[in-house]
Structures are given as C-alpha cells and as structure tokens.
Design an enzyme around this catalytic site. Sequence first.
Site, PDB file in Angstrom:
ATOM      1  N   ARG A  51       0.807  -1.225   0.000  1.00  0.00           N
ATOM      2  CA  ARG A  51       0.000   0.000   0.000  1.00  0.00           C
ATOM      3  C   ARG A  51       0.839   1.273   0.000  1.00  0.00           C
ATOM      4  O   ARG A  51       0.421   2.300  -0.488  1.00  0.00           O
ATOM      5  CB  ARG A  51      -0.839  -0.001   1.285  1.00  0.00           C
ATOM      6  CG  ARG A  51      -2.288  -0.247   1.055  1.00  0.00           C
ATOM      7  CD  ARG A  51      -3.004  -0.122   2.343  1.00  0.00           C
ATOM      8  NE  ARG A  51      -2.157  -0.586   3.451  1.00  0.00           N
ATOM      9  CZ  ARG A  51      -2.603  -1.154   4.553  1.00  0.00           C
ATOM     10  NH1 ARG A  51      -3.871  -1.336   4.707  1.00  0.00           N
ATOM     11  NH2 ARG A  51      -1.788  -1.550   5.519  1.00  0.00           N
ATOM     12  N   LYS A 148       2.099 -19.543   7.009  1.00  0.00           N
ATOM     13  CA  LYS A 148       1.275 -19.786   8.168  1.00  0.00           C
ATOM     14  C   LYS A 148       1.021 -18.476   8.904  1.00  0.00           C
ATOM     15  O   LYS A 148       1.814 -17.557   8.713  1.00  0.00           O
ATOM     16  CB  LYS A 148       1.915 -20.823   9.081  1.00  0.00           C
ATOM     17  CG  LYS A 148       3.086 -20.296   9.921  1.00  0.00           C
ATOM     18  CD  LYS A 148       3.608 -21.362  10.818  1.00  0.00           C
ATOM     19  CE  LYS A 148       3.049 -21.288  12.206  1.00  0.00           C
ATOM     20  NZ  LYS A 148       3.770 -20.386  13.091  1.00  0.00           N
ATOM     21  N   ASP A 177       5.894 -24.138   5.359  1.00  0.00           N
ATOM     22  CA  ASP A 177       6.186 -24.399   6.766  1.00  0.00           C
ATOM     23  C   ASP A 177       7.704 -24.339   6.799  1.00  0.00           C
ATOM     24  O   ASP A 177       8.385 -25.241   6.291  1.00  0.00           O
ATOM     25  CB  ASP A 177       5.708 -25.787   7.205  1.00  0.00           C
ATOM     26  CG  ASP A 177       6.010 -26.039   8.670  1.00  0.00           C
ATOM     27  OD1 ASP A 177       7.158 -25.769   9.082  1.00  0.00           O
ATOM     28  OD2 ASP A 177       5.128 -26.495   9.400  1.00  0.00           O
ATOM     29  N   HIS A 178       8.256 -23.256   7.349  1.00  0.00           N
ATOM     30  CA  HIS A 178       9.694 -23.032   7.129  1.00  0.00           C
ATOM     31  C   HIS A 178      10.555 -24.125   7.766  1.00  0.00           C
ATOM     32  O   HIS A 178      11.714 -24.284   7.412  1.00  0.00           O
ATOM     33  CB  HIS A 178      10.124 -21.625   7.562  1.00  0.00           C
ATOM     34  CG  HIS A 178      10.290 -21.448   9.040  1.00  0.00           C
ATOM     35  ND1 HIS A 178       9.238 -21.284   9.889  1.00  0.00           N
ATOM     36  CD2 HIS A 178      11.398 -21.412   9.813  1.00  0.00           C
ATOM     37  CE1 HIS A 178       9.694 -21.148  11.128  1.00  0.00           C
ATOM     38  NE2 HIS A 178      11.006 -21.223  11.114  1.00  0.00           N
ATOM     39  N   LYS A 182      14.486 -26.220   6.555  1.00  0.00           N
ATOM     40  CA  LYS A 182      15.726 -26.260   7.342  1.00  0.00           C
ATOM     41  C   LYS A 182      16.575 -27.421   6.851  1.00  0.00           C
ATOM     42  O   LYS A 182      16.084 -28.534   6.668  1.00  0.00           O
ATOM     43  CB  LYS A 182      15.409 -26.432   8.835  1.00  0.00           C
ATOM     44  CG  LYS A 182      14.843 -25.158   9.473  1.00  0.00           C
ATOM     45  CD  LYS A 182      14.626 -25.363  10.962  1.00  0.00           C
ATOM     46  CE  LYS A 182      13.828 -24.235  11.567  1.00  0.00           C
ATOM     47  NZ  LYS A 182      14.617 -23.068  11.930  1.00  0.00           N
ATOM     48  N   GLU A 216      12.603 -22.820  22.805  1.00  0.00           N
ATOM     49  CA  GLU A 216      13.027 -21.465  22.436  1.00  0.00           C
ATOM     50  C   GLU A 216      13.319 -20.664  23.693  1.00  0.00           C
ATOM     51  O   GLU A 216      12.726 -20.917  24.747  1.00  0.00           O
ATOM     52  CB  GLU A 216      11.917 -20.758  21.658  1.00  0.00           C
ATOM     53  CG  GLU A 216      11.562 -21.427  20.359  1.00  0.00           C
ATOM     54  CD  GLU A 216      10.556 -20.588  19.577  1.00  0.00           C
ATOM     55  OE1 GLU A 216      10.985 -19.839  18.692  1.00  0.00           O
ATOM     56  OE2 GLU A 216       9.349 -20.670  19.869  1.00  0.00           O
ATOM     57  N   ASP A 235       0.484 -22.424  17.154  1.00  0.00           N
ATOM     58  CA  ASP A 235       1.649 -21.735  16.596  1.00  0.00           C
ATOM     59  C   ASP A 235       2.765 -22.703  16.195  1.00  0.00           C
ATOM     60  O   ASP A 235       3.455 -22.479  15.207  1.00  0.00           O
ATOM     61  CB  ASP A 235       2.183 -20.721  17.627  1.00  0.00           C
ATOM     62  CG  ASP A 235       3.331 -19.888  17.083  1.00  0.00           C
ATOM     63  OD1 ASP A 235       3.160 -19.304  15.992  1.00  0.00           O
ATOM     64  OD2 ASP A 235       4.393 -19.825  17.733  1.00  0.00           O
ATOM     65  N   HIS A 240       4.829 -27.065  12.792  1.00  0.00           N
ATOM     66  CA  HIS A 240       6.245 -27.456  12.762  1.00  0.00           C
ATOM     67  C   HIS A 240       6.495 -28.829  13.407  1.00  0.00           C
ATOM     68  O   HIS A 240       7.150 -29.692  12.840  1.00  0.00           O
ATOM     69  CB  HIS A 240       7.116 -26.410  13.471  1.00  0.00           C
ATOM     70  CG  HIS A 240       6.970 -25.023  12.927  1.00  0.00           C
ATOM     71  ND1 HIS A 240       6.765 -24.764  11.591  1.00  0.00           N
ATOM     72  CD2 HIS A 240       7.003 -23.808  13.518  1.00  0.00           C
ATOM     73  CE1 HIS A 240       6.680 -23.446  11.394  1.00  0.00           C
ATOM     74  NE2 HIS A 240       6.821 -22.846  12.559  1.00  0.00           N
ATOM     75  N   LYS A 331       8.228 -21.466  24.905  1.00  0.00           N
ATOM     76  CA  LYS A 331       9.017 -20.232  24.847  1.00  0.00           C
ATOM     77  C   LYS A 331       9.620 -19.956  26.213  1.00  0.00           C
ATOM     78  O   LYS A 331       9.135 -20.442  27.228  1.00  0.00           O
ATOM     79  CB  LYS A 331       8.114 -19.078  24.423  1.00  0.00           C
ATOM     80  CG  LYS A 331       7.483 -19.321  23.055  1.00  0.00           C
ATOM     81  CD  LYS A 331       7.364 -18.056  22.256  1.00  0.00           C
ATOM     82  CE  LYS A 331       6.752 -18.308  20.899  1.00  0.00           C
ATOM     83  NZ  LYS A 331       7.710 -18.639  19.861  1.00  0.00           N
TER      84      LYS A 331
HETATM   85  C1  BG6 Z   1       7.284 -19.501  13.882  1.00  0.00           C
HETATM   86  C2  BG6 Z   1       6.471 -19.256  15.121  1.00  0.00           C
HETATM   87  O1  BG6 Z   1       6.528 -20.195  12.922  1.00  0.00           O
HETATM   88  O2  BG6 Z   1       8.440 -20.259  14.220  1.00  0.00           O
HETATM   89  C3  BG6 Z   1       7.296 -18.548  16.169  1.00  0.00           C
HETATM   90  O3  BG6 Z   1       5.329 -18.473  14.783  1.00  0.00           O
HETATM   91  C4  BG6 Z   1       8.576 -19.313  16.446  1.00  0.00           C
HETATM   92  O4  BG6 Z   1       6.553 -18.387  17.376  1.00  0.00           O
HETATM   93  C5  BG6 Z   1       9.299 -19.622  15.135  1.00  0.00           C
HETATM   94  O5  BG6 Z   1       9.387 -18.523  17.286  1.00  0.00           O
HETATM   95  C6  BG6 Z   1      10.481 -20.542  15.390  1.00  0.00           C
HETATM   96  O6  BG6 Z   1      11.235 -20.656  14.205  1.00  0.00           O
HETATM   97  P1  BG6 Z   1      12.799 -20.978  14.251  1.00  0.00           P
HETATM   98  O7  BG6 Z   1      13.180 -21.092  12.822  1.00  0.00           O
HETATM   99  O8  BG6 Z   1      13.447 -19.833  14.961  1.00  0.00           O
HETATM  100  O9  BG6 Z   1      12.943 -22.258  15.008  1.00  0.00           O
END
Ligand code: BG6
Length: 484
Positions: A51, A148, A177-178, A182, A216, A235, A240, A331
Amino acid sequence: MVARIIPVDPFDLVIFGGTGDLARRKILPSLYRRLADGQMPDDARVIGAARSELDDSGYRAMVREALEEFVPEARRDPEAMARFLECVGYEQIDATGEAGWARLAARMGAGRVRAFYLSVGPGLFLPLAERLHDHGIATPESRIVVEKPFGHDLESARELNANLARHFDETQIYRIDHYLGKETVQNLMAVRFGNVLFEPLWNSQYVDHIQITVAETVGVGGRGEYYDRAGAMRDMMQNHLMQLLCLIAMEPPSRFGADSVRDEKLKVIRALDEVEPADIVRGQYEAGPDGPSYRDDVDDMRSRTESFIAMKLSISNWRWAGTPFYLRTGKRLRARASEIAVVFKDAPHSIFGADRGRHRNLLSIRLQPNEGIELGVTIKEPGPGGMRLVDVPLDMSFAEALGPEADEIPDAYERLIMDVIRGNQTLFMRGDEVEAAWAWTDPVIAAWEARGDVPAPYEQGSAGPEEAQILMHRDNRRWREIRA
Ligand code: BG6
C-alpha cells in the site's frame, strides 16, 4: 566438497506485503544470498507490492536497509548487492481495490516463471487471488506462495483452501512451513532413507519411544496479540512439530517427489490417536530476571493460552503401535535447542549381568543450533574393574564433519523460494495435509477449553512446568536435557 549450484530459470517474483517484516527479515535477504551465490539469475525480477506510496528507487533504499540489517556483514558483497538492487522494483497496489493492478500487469515479463508471494494476512488471500486472476496476471503456470498461520482451525483452513482453489490449482499452491526448509530437517530424510543402518530398526519392535523437542528462549515479544489467540498448540505443534513427527514416522516414500512424500506424511497424521487429557501438559511462563510473565507480555492477566505444551502421542499403525511419541515446545525455556531423539529398547539380554544398569542406544538429530547427529552406544569403561559399561556418544557435528561448508547452511527460506521457482512442491504442505492436521488439533483444543483447563506456571529458563517431567516419569522415562 564444493556445493554445485544450479541456477534457476529467469523469474518474476511479486511479494505482496513487500514492505512488511517477513519480506525485510527473510524473503529479501534470502533472495539476495541466492543471487550472490549465483543461483538467482541477474535478469530475475523481484517486485515489492504494497500500500505504501513508494517508487522503485524508494523501495530499493528500503531493501538496501533490510539487507544491511538482516544479512551478516561477512556475507554482504557490495557488487552483488548492487546487482540484486537492480533486480528490484515496486508497485503500489490496493489489495482490495483496483488501483495499481494494470501497472503491475504491464510489468510482468513474458516467457518467465511467475510467482506471487502472499506475505499478508489470510484475509487478503482471496482478494489478491481474484485480482491476479481478473487482471490476467496469473497464468496457469504461475505459482502462489502462502505462509502460516494457515487457518485457525479446520473450518477456516478449509475456507482458505477453497478460496485459493477458486483461482489456482493445487499444483500451483506453495504453503510454507519453514521447518521443512531447514537443512537438518531435510537431513532427517537423508539419514532415514539414505542409510541401510537405521530403517530395519525403525519400528516399535526396536524403538522404545521418540522425543521431539523444539525449545526457544524468546518470549512472545511484540506478537502478543496474534500469539494469545494461537498458543503453542496452534503456533508450533499443529505445524512445525507435526511436520517433524511425520518425517520421522512416515513409511519410506517410493521416491523423493512431492506427492509420494506428502501422501506418506498424510497417512501419519490420519493414524494419530485421540490424545487423552492426562497426556497433555500446558504451561505459561512466569515473570523472571529475563523478562515479564507471559500474561504481562500479552497484556491479559487472565489469559489461559499456553506458551508451552508437552504431549504424548500414539500412532495406530503396524510400524508404531506401542511406541509413544513425546513432543514438547515452549518459549522462554532454558536454551534454544531443537532435537529429535530416537530412544531404542534395551538389549534383550545382558550377558554382563543384570546389575550393570540400563544401557540404551539412542539416535539424536540436532536440528538447531549446533546441527548434527549423535549416536549413543554402550562400550566398556576403560581400565580395570571388570566389565563396567558406559554410554558414550558417537557425535558428528555438521560443522566439524563438513568444514566451512557447514557455516554456509542456507536459511530455510533460501531453499524454499528457489523450490517455488523450480516448481518443486516436495517441501510444501498440501491442502489435505493441513486440513488433516487441523482435524487432529481441533478436538484437543475444544476438550481443554470445555474443561476450563488452566496452564501450569513455569519458571523462565527452565525446562517447562514440573508436570511435563511427570508426564515422562509416569512411564518410567525421562526427557533429554534441553541444552544448546
Ligand atoms: C514460527 C512461530 O513459525 O516459528 C514462532 O510463529 C517461532 O513463534 C518460530 O518462534 C520458530 O522458528 P525458528 O526457525 O526460529 O525455530
């Protein structure tokens, strides 16, 4: 060992939400690194669309700042940065109106791969898909990338899938889904299916249990509003950890192809048993020296959302019946450490005498940090004193085994974006997979909401609430230590 880089075809990639956080932090730095490595061709084009009132040069200035902030200095090469910025342009568009679309259409090149990255809230998926279609910008070969959270529950995920399906075929949709991008997560498949050593033992006859930990140290930071509606279950667990579980538990696919792999993952999700309330522990971090409590972070002193979850799961199929899977994520825990541990059963008979203690083989795959693989084996303790047994790790750190190349482990987004351009969907979630994961998740959440379940408090810097330890002790097992 020199990595072989195969350049991808020329492409036009439009990033909707091109000025947003994900674009600045991940998408643009990843593209830059692929260009610097020679994988992204110089005539590729990356078009930010948002935007904000910006022109090409204003956007380039923003992209330069993003690279300076998010690409480590050692990886910044002025010449490659200049070439990358040449590829970058900008269109101001109105996602729900008509402004800017004709200009965007005019910008698209012919005979090139077209990809549209919807780095925006799910509420904009449909309006963007419609406009891409109506303005003839999306062709039948174009790809669309979404992030996501892919839905909040089964119903909303179905709706998103249906909306995308109105204008795009499933073969064009790339749901990120990242975790699947990895490097070590892909290694999981290499270890399982590239070696003859493990697969014969990979079943309930030999495996006592499997642990998956994604710990984390960060809290919910500035994402309180989103997170408090999601919690660790939506989340992290639904996506994941579920993906990790699928890769570790699935049957060997016939080949490393999109549908063969995704068919097998889907079967795992569908074979998951319902989870008993006694097999779930939810937690919330308290205030500590490193930061405020979860409730302060989300600014709701009555929040019942979990920042930690541990669960015991079972998979009803021939391979895994009788082998529990323990999953946990949270977390503000002791360390940032993700690991999958396959704990094997005791040897059937100890020839050294029953008083020699319990010794077990273990295969641990460290996903991050300090990526590597450890195989726990039992050996004789050196020196006199008879056959004293001790467990030692055969430890392979990728950094040591692969040398400097391990330092170059690409970010998940680099791999995933290049896969989009190559048209390879193997590491992306298929629509039915996402829906199956929600179909498993929804009743679990509904049940704890109906019970009025309140998460157990835990100390920051700990391994989560005490109840999570009990979940294991009850079964005469213990979690692996969380350490970086
Ligand atoms: C994200 C979550 O998809 O993945 C976050 O929304 C999380 O809450 C993150 O911190 C963790 O990703 P990575 O790559 O740091 O393990």
